[in-house]
Design a protein around this motif. Structure first.
Motif, PDB file in Angstrom:
ATOM      1  N   THR A  89     -28.124 -26.364 -10.534  1.00  0.00           N
ATOM      2  CA  THR A  89     -27.489 -27.220 -11.545  1.00  0.00           C
ATOM      3  C   THR A  89     -27.903 -26.844 -12.978  1.00  0.00           C
ATOM      4  OG1 THR A  89     -27.104 -29.099 -10.072  1.00  0.00           O
ATOM      5  CG2 THR A  89     -27.307 -29.582 -12.416  1.00  0.00           C
ATOM      6  N   PRO A  90     -29.193 -26.757 -13.281  1.00  0.00           N
ATOM      7  CA  PRO A  90     -29.542 -26.412 -14.666  1.00  0.00           C
ATOM      8  C   PRO A  90     -29.134 -25.001 -15.064  1.00  0.00           C
ATOM      9  CG  PRO A  90     -31.497 -26.439 -13.284  1.00  0.00           C
ATOM     10  CD  PRO A  90     -30.389 -27.014 -12.465  1.00  0.00           C
ATOM     11  N   LEU A  91     -28.990 -24.103 -14.089  1.00  0.00           N
ATOM     12  CA  LEU A  91     -28.570 -22.735 -14.409  1.00  0.00           C
ATOM     13  C   LEU A  91     -27.111 -22.683 -14.848  1.00  0.00           C
ATOM     14  CD1 LEU A  91     -30.296 -20.779 -11.490  1.00  0.00           C
ATOM     15  CD2 LEU A  91     -31.098 -21.094 -13.830  1.00  0.00           C
ATOM     16  N   THR A  92     -26.331 -23.736 -14.540  1.00  0.00           N
ATOM     17  CA  THR A  92     -24.921 -23.798 -14.952  1.00  0.00           C
ATOM     18  C   THR A  92     -24.752 -24.547 -16.265  1.00  0.00           C
ATOM     19  OG1 THR A  92     -24.478 -25.866 -13.748  1.00  0.00           O
ATOM     20  CG2 THR A  92     -24.248 -23.807 -12.520  1.00  0.00           C
ATOM     21  N   PHE A  93     -25.871 -24.912 -16.906  1.00  0.00           N
ATOM     22  CA  PHE A  93     -25.812 -25.738 -18.115  1.00  0.00           C
ATOM     23  C   PHE A  93     -25.001 -25.071 -19.219  1.00  0.00           C
ATOM     24  CE2 PHE A  93     -27.757 -26.917 -22.249  1.00  0.00           C
ATOM     25  CZ  PHE A  93     -27.432 -28.271 -22.254  1.00  0.00           C
ATOM     26  N   TRP A  94     -25.099 -23.748 -19.321  1.00  0.00           N
ATOM     27  CA  TRP A  94     -24.437 -23.041 -20.418  1.00  0.00           C
ATOM     28  C   TRP A  94     -23.000 -22.695 -20.089  1.00  0.00           C
ATOM     29  CZ3 TRP A  94     -27.402 -23.793 -24.339  1.00  0.00           C
ATOM     30  CH2 TRP A  94     -28.779 -23.836 -24.169  1.00  0.00           C
ATOM     31  N   LEU A  95     -22.536 -23.007 -18.894  1.00  0.00           N
ATOM     32  CA  LEU A  95     -21.159 -22.704 -18.507  1.00  0.00           C
ATOM     33  C   LEU A  95     -20.234 -23.868 -18.851  1.00  0.00           C
ATOM     34  CD1 LEU A  95     -21.770 -21.195 -14.937  1.00  0.00           C
ATOM     35  CD2 LEU A  95     -21.314 -19.939 -17.049  1.00  0.00           C
ATOM     36  N   PRO A  96     -18.946 -23.602 -19.059  1.00  0.00           N
ATOM     37  CA  PRO A  96     -17.983 -24.705 -19.186  1.00  0.00           C
ATOM     38  C   PRO A  96     -17.983 -25.536 -17.909  1.00  0.00           C
ATOM     39  CG  PRO A  96     -17.005 -22.620 -19.905  1.00  0.00           C
ATOM     40  CD  PRO A  96     -18.320 -22.292 -19.265  1.00  0.00           C
ATOM     41  N   PRO A  97     -17.642 -26.822 -18.001  1.00  0.00           N
ATOM     42  CA  PRO A  97     -17.718 -27.694 -16.821  1.00  0.00           C
ATOM     43  C   PRO A  97     -16.965 -27.179 -15.609  1.00  0.00           C
ATOM     44  CG  PRO A  97     -17.411 -29.011 -18.794  1.00  0.00           C
ATOM     45  CD  PRO A  97     -17.294 -27.575 -19.219  1.00  0.00           C
TER      46      PRO A  97
ATOM     47  N   ALA B 250     -34.200 -24.383 -18.957  1.00  0.00           N
ATOM     48  CA  ALA B 250     -32.947 -24.079 -19.662  1.00  0.00           C
ATOM     49  C   ALA B 250     -32.198 -25.326 -20.112  1.00  0.00           C
ATOM     50  CB  ALA B 250     -32.049 -23.231 -18.765  1.00  0.00           C
ATOM     51  N   ILE B 251     -32.426 -26.470 -19.479  1.00  0.00           N
ATOM     52  CA  ILE B 251     -31.656 -27.665 -19.828  1.00  0.00           C
ATOM     53  C   ILE B 251     -31.952 -28.105 -21.253  1.00  0.00           C
ATOM     54  CG2 ILE B 251     -31.220 -30.077 -19.271  1.00  0.00           C
ATOM     55  CD1 ILE B 251     -31.910 -29.498 -16.410  1.00  0.00           C
ATOM     56  N   ASN B 252     -33.215 -28.303 -21.574  1.00  0.00           N
ATOM     57  CA  ASN B 252     -33.601 -28.814 -22.891  1.00  0.00           C
ATOM     58  C   ASN B 252     -34.512 -27.864 -23.665  1.00  0.00           C
ATOM     59  OD1 ASN B 252     -32.323 -31.407 -22.455  1.00  0.00           O
ATOM     60  ND2 ASN B 252     -34.013 -31.886 -21.080  1.00  0.00           N
TER      61      ASN B 252
END
Length: 491
Positions: free
Chosen positions: A46-54, A406-408
């Motif tokens: 989940t946090p690894l997808t933070f920088w991707l569009p939803p 990566a999240i914050n």
């Protein structure tokens, strides 16, 4: 229609499809390896997808989720060890079929009926999701509070062998949810002067620590083998694709099992493992040859594989329409939705309908993806069973730490991951269930804030929770859930 078209094109965007396929392959590997769960996979990624569009981030997570539940049946069939808890019931008949020389057919049935169950679960989301969300739009603070209490009442059902341990775990989760700013007055609570705690404990690092790092610590400590050391890869699978007649004969039991799986998925706190076990047992009760169950019954295998995949659609319905986690994976997905700026619940169906359609289409595509490759990769995936434990542990730890940071971009989140990992390790050793912690962590803030709002509106009159029809029904359902779960535990 405009929102449907928008959601459709978001789902079939080529970049989203690439991430869906990447997630599907990752889920196939993770699901096949015993000891690694779909919850762990989704929590870590989940946090690894933070920088991707939803749409791209969700494509990867949904691909992982669906394929991991399916591929858990591969190791259950071939080596009698479920890859994920959802495939426990698949060991009953799957391995017996392998010993009869029908491993290929068992794997084929796992592919076909996992797909059928998954699609029927998505259809349930389409049929029930929007009406349920429209109904829930009429909820006020009193209704939302009792809805949260109904979700928390399932804490007993997911408490494992000890109700007391489950309640203690739930209390811990609720206590953690109180850290941060008061939802009504904005005053600090339990922050101890730390600025990092003003916004509360971030949900995703806690989940990563409990389900990812904690499991790794437990495996290292106990020196468990990730796979059965005596298992030998099957070299001769035989016929893999079931005939049309076989599929037709198994369809009635699949429909019954899909219905059971969807209903169990809708219940907050339940999961695919429960769905598979209940469906296997109920189908055995109505079978013409119940004595074959557990001895290599095609019906028994079809029942378990259909139910555990149908459960996903039911769990997603509860999570998206009401904001309640249907199971542990949807609990993590709530965090992912919030990370993407979307709050699960009835308002999402009204204000972000295109997002809902995107999720629905991604669920369908994920099932099509593992159906397309399932027949060909089932034998190939058995080779991953020989991966060294140390390699798997190191990969999980690295992904957990990188994703959490990566999240914050906060080192404090790494500390949360470590503390949660140690707690998850200790809880496993003490046989304390993690499900109640997840439920309380998610539903605690919802229950507290809406209870206080309802009391403010009613000028402190607690009767407001019993005089409003919907609220009263939810209170009664909560009492019934607690009573039946407690009696079942005692038996």
């Amino acid at each position: 229609m405009q929102q449907f078209i928008q959601g459709f094109f978001q789902a079939v965007d080529p970049r989203a499809v690439i991430y869906l396929l990447l997630g599907t392959f990752s889920g196939l590997v993770i699901g096949t390896l015993p000891g690694l769960t779909a919850t762990m996979a989704v929590a870590i990624l989940t946090p690894l997808t933070f920088w991707l569009p939803p749409n791209q981030g969700l494509a990867m997570l949904i691909g992982v989720w669906n394929s991991a539940i399916f591929s858990g049946g591969i190791s259950a069939i071939l080596i009698n060890t479920p890859g994920t808890p959802a495939s426990i019931a698949s060991t009953f008949d799957g391995f017996a079929l392998t010993k009869k020389g029908m491993a290929g057919l068992a794997l084929g049935i796992n592919v076909v009926f996992s797909f059928i169950g998954g699609i029927l679960g998505v259809l349930a989301l389409i049929v029930v999701g929007f009406p349920l969300a429209r109904f829930a739009l009429s909820f006020g603070p009193a209704e939302y509070f009792t809805l949260a209490i109904f979700g928390l009442s399932t804490m007993v059902a997911v408490s494992g062998k000890s109700v007391l341990k489950g309640m203690i775990a739930g209390f811990l989760g609720f206590s953690i949810s109180l850290i941060g700013l008061d939802p009504i007055f904005g005053s600090e609570r339990f922050t101890f002067g730390r600025m990092e705690l003003l916004n509360g404990i971030s949900f995703i690092p806690v989940m990563i620590g409990l389900f990812g790092v904690g499991e790794v610590f437990c495996q290292i400590f106990s020196r468990r083998q990730v796979v059965s050391t005596g298992a030998q890869p099957v070299t001769q699978l035989g016929r893999v694709v079931p005939t049309f007649k076989e599929i037709k004969d198994l369809t009635p039991v699949a429909l019954l099992s899909a219905l059971i799986g969807i209903i169990i998925g809708v219940i907050p706190g339940a999961g695919a493992d429960i769905a598979g076990l209940v469906a296997w047992d109920q189908s055995r009760r109505v079978a013409k040859k119940p004595q074959e169950y557990g001895q290599g019954s095609l019906e028994g295998l079809a029942a378990s594989t259909t139910a555990n995949n149908a459960c996903l659609g039911g769990a997603l319905t509860t999570m998206m329409a009401l904001g309640l986690p249907g199971d542990a994976v949807t609990a993590v997905l709530i965090g992912a939705f919030i990370m993407y700026g979307v709050q699960p619940g009835p308002i999402m169906f009204r204000d972000n309908a295109s997002f809902v359609y995107t999720v629905i289409m991604l669920m369908i595509l994920a099932n099509v993806a593992f159906l397309a490759v399932g027949f060909f990769v089932s034998k190939l995936l058995t080779k991953f069973l020989s991966l060294p434990q140390s390699f798997i542990w190191a990969t999980i730890i690295i992904l957990s730490l990188v994703g959490s940071y990566a999240i914050n971009n906060s080192a404090f989140d790494l500390l949360i991951v470590f503390i949660s990992g140690v707690a998850g390790f200790v809880f496993r050793l003490l046989d304390v269930p993690l499900g109640p912690i997840v439920l309380a962590l998610i539903l605690g803030p919802m229950a507290e804030a809406n209870m206080r709002r309802a009391l403010i509106l009613s000028q402190g009159n607690f009767a407001t929770f019993f005089t409003r029809p919907i609220s009263l029904v939810l209170v009664i359902l909560s009492a019934i859930s607690l009573l039946t779960s407690t009696l079942k535990k005692e038996r």
